[in-house]
Enzyme design. Structure first.
Site, PDB file in Angstrom:
ATOM      1  N   CYS A  95     -10.719  17.438 -17.522  1.00 42.67           N
ATOM      2  CA  CYS A  95     -11.435  16.105 -18.061  1.00 42.67           C
ATOM      3  C   CYS A  95     -12.472  15.817 -16.891  1.00 42.67           C
ATOM      4  O   CYS A  95     -13.631  15.343 -17.508  1.00 42.67           O
ATOM      5  CB  CYS A  95     -10.326  15.142 -17.788  1.00 42.67           C
ATOM      6  SG  CYS A  95     -11.218  13.582 -18.768  1.00 42.67           S
ATOM      7  N   CYS A 193      -2.357  11.964 -21.088  1.00 40.58           N
ATOM      8  CA  CYS A 193      -2.701  11.050 -21.734  1.00 40.58           C
ATOM      9  C   CYS A 193      -2.599  11.227 -23.406  1.00 40.58           C
ATOM     10  O   CYS A 193      -2.498  10.399 -24.199  1.00 40.58           O
ATOM     11  CB  CYS A 193      -4.141  10.251 -21.455  1.00 40.58           C
ATOM     12  SG  CYS A 193      -5.547  11.556 -21.784  1.00 40.58           S
TER      13      CYS A 193
END
Length: 376
Positions: A95, A193
């Site tokens: 990410c 997440c």
């Protein structure tokens, strides 16, 4: 602005430093219910609202940018592909590499901004010739330079970390409370997440399927069965369906996952000790070892410290660049030999190299060499 305390304080400090600041929250899913809710996530609807409240108090413009498609392709799909290949990926590293300091930074520069500032605990320093270097944060307990090890020289030139010199997280929370931020006591985000309930095995089984296979020991003997090799990770002890006990009665751990044959290899704890790791997907966080003067020639070995997890201790090591076997001319891999064996390292993890407090660079681990030979 993730909606947490760190990015809120970082934004406030950037304003006070005289910068023209715009708060941006990243929408990483078009179905927010598929991401963690409450304090456990970092990109939910609740987090977006927390970020907006902080931006309103600071007095800066606030936007939500939709990166959901890019996040799915570059992080979620990559996570699935890596597990399918029997590797253990680090989605937070991906990410940072592909979203926050690639897609986000690219868009920011296109819109005329100079840099992306985040709440990461890390420092950027400049050498005598003006070259930027990535260094550990002042508070080593909160240091996040490991997950930033993928940043390149160009990305460092457009990055800011206002919290890097802060002595402790407690000081950041106290500052947030003094500024009136509602997130002052909000717990840190953790876990993956995009896996809502934390059940990585079940989440993967829904997307890539699960097929029964065998579990073997290091000599090749079948000692059990499994419901899908993709669900296993190196170093795992629990959840092994072993029908044959070990000769010495000691527990066994996952040593290798073989997706092509749908097999899992197990063995004793000591076989998890790794004497060497290597990877060909590598990058330098600033100048490389030759340009930094660490070595005179690219083939020279050099002393460093290696860290293989975000919160693991760095280990003294010797690293070198060697020609990649079977690759085109000029392609190399980074080979790292720790002074003491690393434990439970899996292909797909990231090895970050340090020289002192400086992040020199990183590689994604392709292969490992056990410190314990396979029994004859």
């Amino acid at each position: 602005m993730s909606g947490g305390v760190d990015s809120a304080v970082a934004a406030a400090r950037a304003v006070e430093a005289g910068h023209e600041v715009v708060g941006v929250h990243l929408a990483l899913s078009r179905m927010p219910g598929t991401l963690r809710t409450g304090a456990r996530g970092c990109c939910t609807i609740e987090d977006s609202m927390d970020a907006q409240r902080a931006a309103n108090i600071i007095g800066i413009p606030y936007y939500v940018w939709d990166f959901s498609e890019r996040f799915k392709l570059d992080v979620v799909d990559d996570f699935i592909a890596e597990y399918t290949a029997g590797r253990t990926p680090n989605p937070c590293m991906r990410c940072n590499e592909r979203i926050k300091f690639a897609a986000l930074l690219e868009k920011a520069l296109d819109l005329g901004f100079d840099a992306v500032a985040t709440g990461h605990y890390a420092n950027i320093q400049t050498d005598a010739d003006g070259n930027r270097e990535l260094h550990r944060a002042a508070d080593w307990a909160k240091d996040q330079s490991y997950v930033l090890g993928v940043l390149t020289s160009e990305q460092l030139a457009h990055s800011m970390f206002p919290l890097g010199a802060t002595p402790s997280k407690a000081e950041v929370r106290a500052e947030a409370a003094a500024r009136g931020f509602s997130v002052a006591t909000k717990p840190d985000s953790h876990d993956i997440c995009f896996i809502p309930d934390g059940d990585t095995r079940g989440w993967l089984a829904e997307r890539v399927g699960a097929e029964q296979g065998v579990i073997r020991d290091r000599t090749g003997d079948v000692v059990g069965s499994h419901e899908g090799a993709n669900a296993f990770t190196i170093g795992q002890r629990k959840g092994l369906n072993l029908g044959v006990p070990s000769a010495d009665g000691r527990p066994r751990f996952v040593l290798e996952v073989k997706p092509a044959s749908n097999e899992v290899v197990v063995g004793p704890r000591e076989a998890l000790d790794i004497a060497e790791v290597a990877g060909s997907k590598l990058s330098w966080a600033g100048l490389g070892p030759v340009d930094s003067g660490i070595i005179a020639d690219a083939a020279d070995p050099f002393d460093c410290f290696v860290q293989i997890r975000a919160h693991s201790e760095p280990v003294a090591a010797v690293a070198r660049l060697v020609p990649r076997t079977g690759a085109s001319e000029g392609q190399v891999e980074l080979v790292i030999r720790p002074n003491v064996p690393l434990n439970g390292v899996a292909p797909g993890q990231t090895a970050v190299l340090y020289v002192g407090t400086r992040v020199l660079g990183q590689c994604t681990i392709d292969r490992t060499v056990s410190a314990v030979p396979v029994p004859a």
